[in-house]
Scaffold this active site. Structure first.
Site, short mmCIF file in Angstrom:
data_model
loop_
_atom_site.label_atom_id
_atom_site.label_comp_id
_atom_site.label_asym_id
_atom_site.label_seq_id
_atom_site.Cartn_x
_atom_site.Cartn_y
_atom_site.Cartn_z
CG HIS A 42 41.28 42.73 37.64
ND1 HIS A 42 41.39 41.36 37.55
CD2 HIS A 42 40.02 42.98 38.09
CE1 HIS A 42 40.25 40.81 37.95
NE2 HIS A 42 39.40 41.76 38.27
CG ASP A 45 36.19 43.32 37.25
OD1 ASP A 45 36.60 42.20 37.57
OD2 ASP A 45 36.40 44.34 37.94
CG ASP A 105 38.65 40.81 41.76
OD1 ASP A 105 38.74 40.97 42.99
OD2 ASP A 105 37.82 41.41 41.06
CG HIS A 157 35.72 37.78 38.98
ND1 HIS A 157 36.78 37.64 38.13
CD2 HIS A 157 35.77 39.05 39.40
CE1 HIS A 157 37.44 38.79 38.04
NE2 HIS A 157 36.84 39.67 38.80
ZN ZN Z 1 37.50 41.62 39.18
#
Ligand code: ZN
Length: 900
Positions: free
Chosen positions: A257, A259, A369, A573
């Site tokens: 994951h 970001d 997420d 996000h």
């Molecule tokens: Zn995230």
């Protein structure tokens, strides 16, 4: 038998920790190290190849915050190592903390071809087992922003981060991996962790205990390498016992994951993706059964541009079936705040990218997420050709747990999408015994469903899935006492899960996250920038298409495509929600300004091409008659009209304490607050009896943690009503526009509100400018309405949701702060009032008993917050600033709009 279980467990743990794990590398020789600290921002490898290096000593400090140091290392593999597994091993100064929040590196060969990433728990790079070794290590000194929890840190901005080195180079060696010891370590870890999760009443627990005890018995702790084979033999039986027939099935997919920006700027995500993807493709070559799923087309596009060789390896892995593009979105966006069209474009641009680049049609939305999920998503997902939906975030709920892990999620239009929440409650799994046992115990569908998904691998540049995870997965494939781990594609999981559980339960409506409720409000500039861009993108497309059709003017396809992608990226996000470091938000603010200017110029150019300098254009899908400049103009829906004044409606009359246009009358008291807002068509008073409207309320706002993300329920119990006005001035006296300005000051902040009534309009506009210098506060604007409403309607993507104004259950009480797009409507049969905003999302709605019967409804808009982590907002007395994160802004609040 005497019970010595605990003593044996302690013995095994110490032997593993102190003797066996450290013996994994049989021999090591140091590499010669030279360094080139990059002056400024990161550079391509070509620059590093041509740079001048100086000798560097292992143990020395390197890396001021956000800087890059290229290390050039040389060494000769000792001839005795020929044929063995030789690796270069680097420790950049790694700590025990989360691997994504530390230094990282991408390692290249001597001619600049990228090989593999190096991260805290993924420190090796395979090299040939003989001859000379020369490598280039691009090391990034990314600071650990949350090292001190949520205390303010200066590290989130280049301007304040300082230049003291953050790391010490602790290791740069050539080393031989002793495969037998390494496998022994993994055998003991897997069995030992499984053992600790089994009940002491189960024979299997004791069988494993005694097998491990025998293995340590036959191991010479002073010669682990020489006795590892013997020890492994003692474990082979315990490792070969097959799983129970009813064992839960874990469909495991490698994942990382990443970001797209968060505790690092966008430019670092380009490198985080490159390092991770380089490591993943290297792992895929080593483990044929390995499968990796990656979302976010944007990250692929970055790697394609900046690391074409890594990208070619990704394409090959997609071709061979080991790499699965998932999610079909441009980024893993916030799933509350983006508008309906923007969510559709996330999917259109994402899916198109994967189709064009790899011929892959994504079928699963992949949003582990994001901070809650709009009730419009099932319809949007299905219309985009998606069959499945994956998230995990709702396991973070503070109050209520969703009752299902696999279910049909039903949207506002009735569309259902097959949805899964991995019960392992993480999207960065490591296959620890604890995680696996939790997934099984937690899985809510037992007895009906048999399988769940496990995304495994370190995220955020932490190195992704590791070879140790793959070795664990091999041992866990069919092991008594454990769930069965099958490494496979998410689509294989979803297909099997749907087939075995077609009548899964239904969850209707939004997936509200009972946490991170402040992300609807934090960093108000992100919200305003996003909303303005979304509106302008639509207008630019509308008028550019109109100009193309009517005049043949070339349609600015490439510009609009590029601008859409920028706006989509910023819906990531942690950007739009306001939870990134100062660097990210300052940069995003400048980007939004640039995008807005470009879009306005497309609109202007298109309108000019239509040859209509004195024409009013109406982009709304309904006809309008309203004040434009100093005229009153009527324009058809999606059309244009000459700027010739229409029959003017009744004029606005203005007094020092009132505005009246014959449709609506506002009365203001000496505090500048609304004492009456009367709908003159119905005679109905909109304000609740005995209350005052447009009341600004300042609350203390220090959440328990996650400062930028969270507003905790307790914030409501400390409040100051801003009633004192510094000045109340009539600024427009009609006849077309009446305006009264109210100015207030509090702390070191100021707020100016212009209350506006226009001829012919049933709307009262409040234009709010806040010069904000508070710390750990939230400012709300309260409107107590004389409306008897059990629920309020909030606009979402392509529709609205109702949310109760009462708190009968924990689910309702937990929604003490919610989001809406442009409007919130409190209605009772026959009458209602809407609050309309152009740039805010957060609000709350509550009820009071009305004297004489019924209830009133108070809607409060959340205007601005002042958290200090991860972005420290400016406080009083701070001068040198790049871009203050809290400078003045306008929040026009349009209120009220009566509905029938
Ligand atoms: Zn995230």
């Amino acid at each position: 038998m005497h019970d010595n279980r605990r003593i044996v467990e302690e013995r095994i743990a110490r032997a593993l920790r102190e003797r066996i794990q450290p013996a994994r590398y049989a021999a090591a020789v140091p590499l010669r190290v030279e360094a080139w600290p990059v002056p400024g921002e990161p550079v391509p490898v070509a620059d590093a190849l041509a740079a001048g290096y100086t000798p560097f000593t292992v143990g020395d400090a390197w890396g001021p915050p956000w800087s890059t140091t290229w290390f050039r290392v040389h060494g000769t593999v000792p001839p005795a190592w020929a044929g063995r597994r030789v690796e270069a091993v680097f420790d950049l100064g790694f700590g025990p903390g989360w691997p994504g929040n530390q230094a990282e590196a991408l390692v290249y060969d001597h001619s600049g071809h990228p090989l593999k990433g190096v991260a805290p728990r993924n420190q090796y790079v395979p090299v040939p087992s003989e001859g000379e070794v020369q490598l280039l290590v691009e090391a990034a000194a990314n600071p650990d922003i949350l090292a001190n929890g949520f205390l303010p840190t200066p590290l989130g901005d280049l301007a304040t981060a300082g230049d003291a080195p953050l790391y010490r180079l602790l290791r740069a060696d050539l080393a031989v991996l002793d495969e037998e010891v390494w496998h022994l370590t993994l055998d003991i870890e897997v069995l030992g962790e499984l053992m600790l999760e089994l009940s002491t009443g189960e024979p299997r627990r004791h069988e494993i205990l005694r097998a491990l005890e025998r293995a340590i018995d036959v191991l010479d702790l002073r010669d682990v390498a020489g006795t590892a084979v013997r020890a492994r033999k003692e474990l082979s039986d315990a490792l070969s016992r097959p799983a129970h027939r009813s064992a839960h099935i874990l469909s495991a997919t490698g994942h990382s994951h990443i970001d797209s920006a968060w505790l690092w700027p966008l430019r670092e995500t380009i490198r985080k993706s490159s390092r991770t993807f380089a490591s993943v493709t290297a792992l895929a070559a080593e483990y044929p059964e390995f499968v990796f799923a990656a979302s976010q087309a944007q990250q692929y596009a970055w790697v394609k541009e900046h690391q074409p060789e890594v990208y070619a390896r990704i394409a090959a892995a997609v071709e061979s079936g080991q790499w699965v593009p998932v999610g079909g979105m441009w980024v893993e966006s916030d799933a509350n705040l983006p508008g309906g069209e923007a969510l559709a474009r996330q999917l259109v641009h994402g899916k198109r990218f994967f189709l064009d680049e790899f011929g892959v049609e994504c079928e699963e939305v992949w949003l582990p997420d994001s901070f809650g999920y709009t009730a419009a998503f099932p319809q949007i997902a299905r219309l985009a050709g998606m069959r499945w939906f994956l998230t995990q975030k709702l396991s973070w709920n503070q109050t209520n747990q969703l009752p299902h892990h696999t279910f049909w999620w039903e949207g506002i239009d009735g569309t259902r999408v097959f949805t899964h929440f991995p019960p392992i409650d993480t999207y960065v799994a490591e296959f620890s015994g604890k995680e696996l046992a939790h997934a099984v115990a937690n899985y809510a569908e037992k007895g009906r469903g048999t399988r769940s998904l496990v995304p495994f691998g370190y995220g955020d540049g932490g190195g992704g899935p590791t070879r140790e995870m793959m070795e664990r997965a091999r041992r866990l494939r069919d092991l008594e006492g454990s769930p069965k781990v099958v490494v496979e594609r998410p689509s294989d999981f979803f297909r099997a899960a749907e087939a075995e559980y077609p009548d899964a339960p239904v969850w209707s409506g939004e997936l509200y996250l009972e946490l991170h409720r402040a992300t609807y409000t934090t960093q108000a500039h992100m919200k305003a920038g996003n909303r303005r861009c979304e509106h302008l993108l639509r207008e630019a497309e509308l008028w550019a298409a109109t100009a193309t059709v009517h005049t043949g003017r070339p349609y600015p396809y490439d510009d609009l495509d590029r601008l859409w992608k920028i706006v989509l990226l910023h819906q990531f996000h942690d950007i739009l929600p306001g939870s990134s470091i100062a660097w990210v938000h300052h940069e995003a603010e400048r980007t939004y300004a640039r995008v807005i200017a470009e879009l306005e110029s497309i609109v202007d150019g298109s309108i000019a091409a239509l040859g209509a300098t004195a024409t009013v254009f109406n982009a709304a899908p309904h006809a309008r008659a309203e004040v434009v400049g100093d005229a009153f103009v009527a324009v058809p829906a999606l059309g244009a009209a000459p700027l010739t004044p229409a029959e003017p409606p009744a004029p606005v009359t203005v007094t020092p304490r009132g505005l009246d246009n014959g449709l609506v009358r506002v009365e203001i008291d000496d505090d500048g607050l609304f004492t009456s807002v009367r709908d003159l068509a119905t005679g109905r008073e909109a304000l609740a009896p005995g209350t005052r409207g447009n009341l600004l309320q300042l609350h203390a706002d220090l959440p328990n943690k996650w400062d930028a993300w969270d507003i905790d329920e307790h914030y409501r119990r400390q409040r100051v009503d801003l009633t004192a006005a510094d000045a109340i001035t009539v600024v427009s006296a009609g006849p077309l526009v009446g305006e009264i300005r109210v100015e207030r000051s509090f702390g070191s902040s100021r707020v100016s509100q212009t209350i506006q009534v226009r001829a012919g309009s049933r709307r009262v506009d409040v234009l709010t400018e806040v010069d904000w210098h508070e710390t750990e506060k939230i400012l709300k604007a309260a409107f107590p309405l004389d409306v008897h409403a059990d629920r309020v309607a909030s606009e979402i993507q392509f529709g609205h949701v109702y949310r109760p104004t009462h708190t009968n259950t924990g689910w309702e009480a937990a929604r003490f702060e919610v989001w809406a797009h442009r409007w919130v409507h409190a209605g009772e049969p026959g009458y209602g009032v809407a609050l309309v905003t152009d740039s805010t999302y957060g609000h709350d709605a509550s009820r009071n008993t009305r004297e004489g019967g019924g209830t009133t409804t108070t809607v409060r808009l959340s205007l601005v917050r002042a958290p200090r982590s991860p972005t420290r907002t400016r406080t009083r007395g701070t001068t040198a600033s790049r871009t203050p994160s809290c400078r003045a802004r306008r929040w026009p609040t349009r209120w009220p709009r009566a509905t029938r």
